[in-house]
Scaffold this active site. Structure first.
Site, short mmCIF file in Angstrom:
data_model
loop_
_atom_site.label_atom_id
_atom_site.label_comp_id
_atom_site.label_asym_id
_atom_site.label_seq_id
_atom_site.Cartn_x
_atom_site.Cartn_y
_atom_site.Cartn_z
N HIS A 36 41.75 -56.53 -45.65
CA HIS A 36 41.35 -55.55 -46.66
C HIS A 36 42.48 -55.22 -47.62
O HIS A 36 42.23 -54.78 -48.75
CB HIS A 36 40.86 -54.27 -45.98
CG HIS A 36 39.62 -54.46 -45.17
ND1 HIS A 36 38.40 -54.77 -45.73
CD2 HIS A 36 39.41 -54.41 -43.83
CE1 HIS A 36 37.48 -54.89 -44.78
NE2 HIS A 36 38.07 -54.67 -43.62
N ARG A 68 46.47 -59.27 -39.62
CA ARG A 68 45.03 -59.49 -39.63
C ARG A 68 44.72 -60.38 -40.83
O ARG A 68 44.87 -59.98 -41.98
CB ARG A 68 44.23 -58.20 -39.73
CG ARG A 68 42.73 -58.48 -39.80
CD ARG A 68 41.87 -57.30 -39.43
NE ARG A 68 41.97 -56.22 -40.39
CZ ARG A 68 41.30 -55.06 -40.28
NH1 ARG A 68 40.50 -54.88 -39.23
NH2 ARG A 68 41.43 -54.12 -41.18
N ASP A 77 53.05 -69.40 -39.96
CA ASP A 77 54.18 -70.12 -40.55
C ASP A 77 55.15 -69.18 -41.26
O ASP A 77 56.35 -69.46 -41.35
CB ASP A 77 53.68 -71.18 -41.54
CG ASP A 77 53.11 -72.42 -40.87
OD1 ASP A 77 53.23 -72.53 -39.63
OD2 ASP A 77 52.53 -73.26 -41.57
N GLU A 122 33.73 -56.63 -33.68
CA GLU A 122 33.40 -55.57 -34.63
C GLU A 122 32.03 -55.79 -35.27
O GLU A 122 31.78 -55.34 -36.38
CB GLU A 122 34.49 -55.47 -35.70
CG GLU A 122 34.81 -56.76 -36.41
CD GLU A 122 35.89 -56.62 -37.46
OE1 GLU A 122 36.28 -55.47 -37.76
OE2 GLU A 122 36.34 -57.63 -37.99
N ASP A 146 33.31 -51.15 -38.43
CA ASP A 146 32.46 -52.28 -38.77
C ASP A 146 31.34 -52.46 -37.75
O ASP A 146 30.22 -52.83 -38.11
CB ASP A 146 33.29 -53.57 -38.86
CG ASP A 146 33.97 -53.73 -40.21
OD1 ASP A 146 33.49 -53.15 -41.19
OD2 ASP A 146 34.99 -54.43 -40.28
#
Length: 250
Positions: free
Chosen positions: A45, A69, A83, A147, A173
């Site tokens: 988000h 996330r 990475d 979620e 969610d």
């Protein structure tokens, strides 16, 4: 990358984190200095591009482990976050065992997965390539999010996927997917969360959850949840400044 975070998580230690949504090394440094066990870097988000994510990790990841996330259960964002030096990933909207298997494949090097091989910050820009690759599967923490009501329905199969380290519940969610937007205390939402809790306990998976306030996550601490995240950088800043202004007006 911090080997300590995954080891501590698998050992069932209590790990307290907060959410970073602003792509700012300065904000990340302030949160790191607060003393949290880990930071939840929200590239789903939050407006994080690759260079901004790298800047945040360069600033704080050697001081406090960062779980990123990623935007979706896709190979490129998972590979990129790792990475760049994330201690692990949190993958949203993992609703089936097949999706959970893909998460493992994208985040683990062979023979335990199919993570793409490249040279980046995590590998010491090539100078620490061999040591990193040799230890990455053991060090990288892989968390999937439950979620959505589909994840609740499929939680037994998701929990059975090898090398998924834990499950983090997204109550907001989840409530939305049940037609109960924001009603996280509704009996049906509570029952759905309890189902995930029960299944993961039987499967030996540790659990985490997000709550806007510490009070909202206390009941889950009491249920044995160990990966706890509370507070959002923007909300804390906004509330704090409103409180300052209100006191000034008095």
């Amino acid at each position: 990358m911090s080997i300590a975070l995954r080891k501590r998580f698998l050992a069932g230690e209590l790990l307290l984190g907060t959410m970073l949504t602003v792509p700012s090394g300065t904000v990340a440094e302030i949160l790191a200095d607060a003393g949290f066990d880990w930071l939840f870097v929200d590239a789903e988000h939050g407006p994080f591009e690759a260079a901004e994510l790298e800047r945040v990790l360069q600033t704080v990841s050697r001081r406090v482990p960062c779980l990123v996330r990623v935007p979706a259960c896709e190979e490129v964002p998972i590979k990129r976050a790792l990475d760049l030096g994330a201690a692990g990933i949190i993958v949203p909207q993992v609703n089936t065992a097949e999706q959970a298997h893909r998460v493992v494949q994208y985040s683990r090097y062979p023979p335990h997965g199919a993570r793409g091989v490249g040279i980046a910050r995590a590998h010491g820009y090539g100078l620490e390539f061999q040591p990193y690759v040799a230890s990455a599967n053991e060090q990288t923490l892989v968390i999937v999010q439950a979620e959505n009501i589909r994840a609740v329905e499929n939680i037994e199969a998701i929990a059975a996927v090898p090398r998924v380290d834990g499950v983090l519940i997204g109550p907001y969610d989840l409530s939305a997917s049940m037609g109960l937007m924001g009603q996280i205390d509704h009996p049906d939402v509570v029952a759905a969360i309890q189902r995930v809790t029960d299944v993961c306990r039987r499967s030996g998976l540790h659990l985490g959850i997000f709550g806007v306030t510490p009070a909202s996550i206390r009941p889950y601490y009491e249920k044995g949840y160990t990966l706890l995240v509370s507070g959002v950088d923007t909300i804390v800043l906004g509330q704090g400044m409103r409180a300052v202004l209100a006191e000034m007006k008095q």
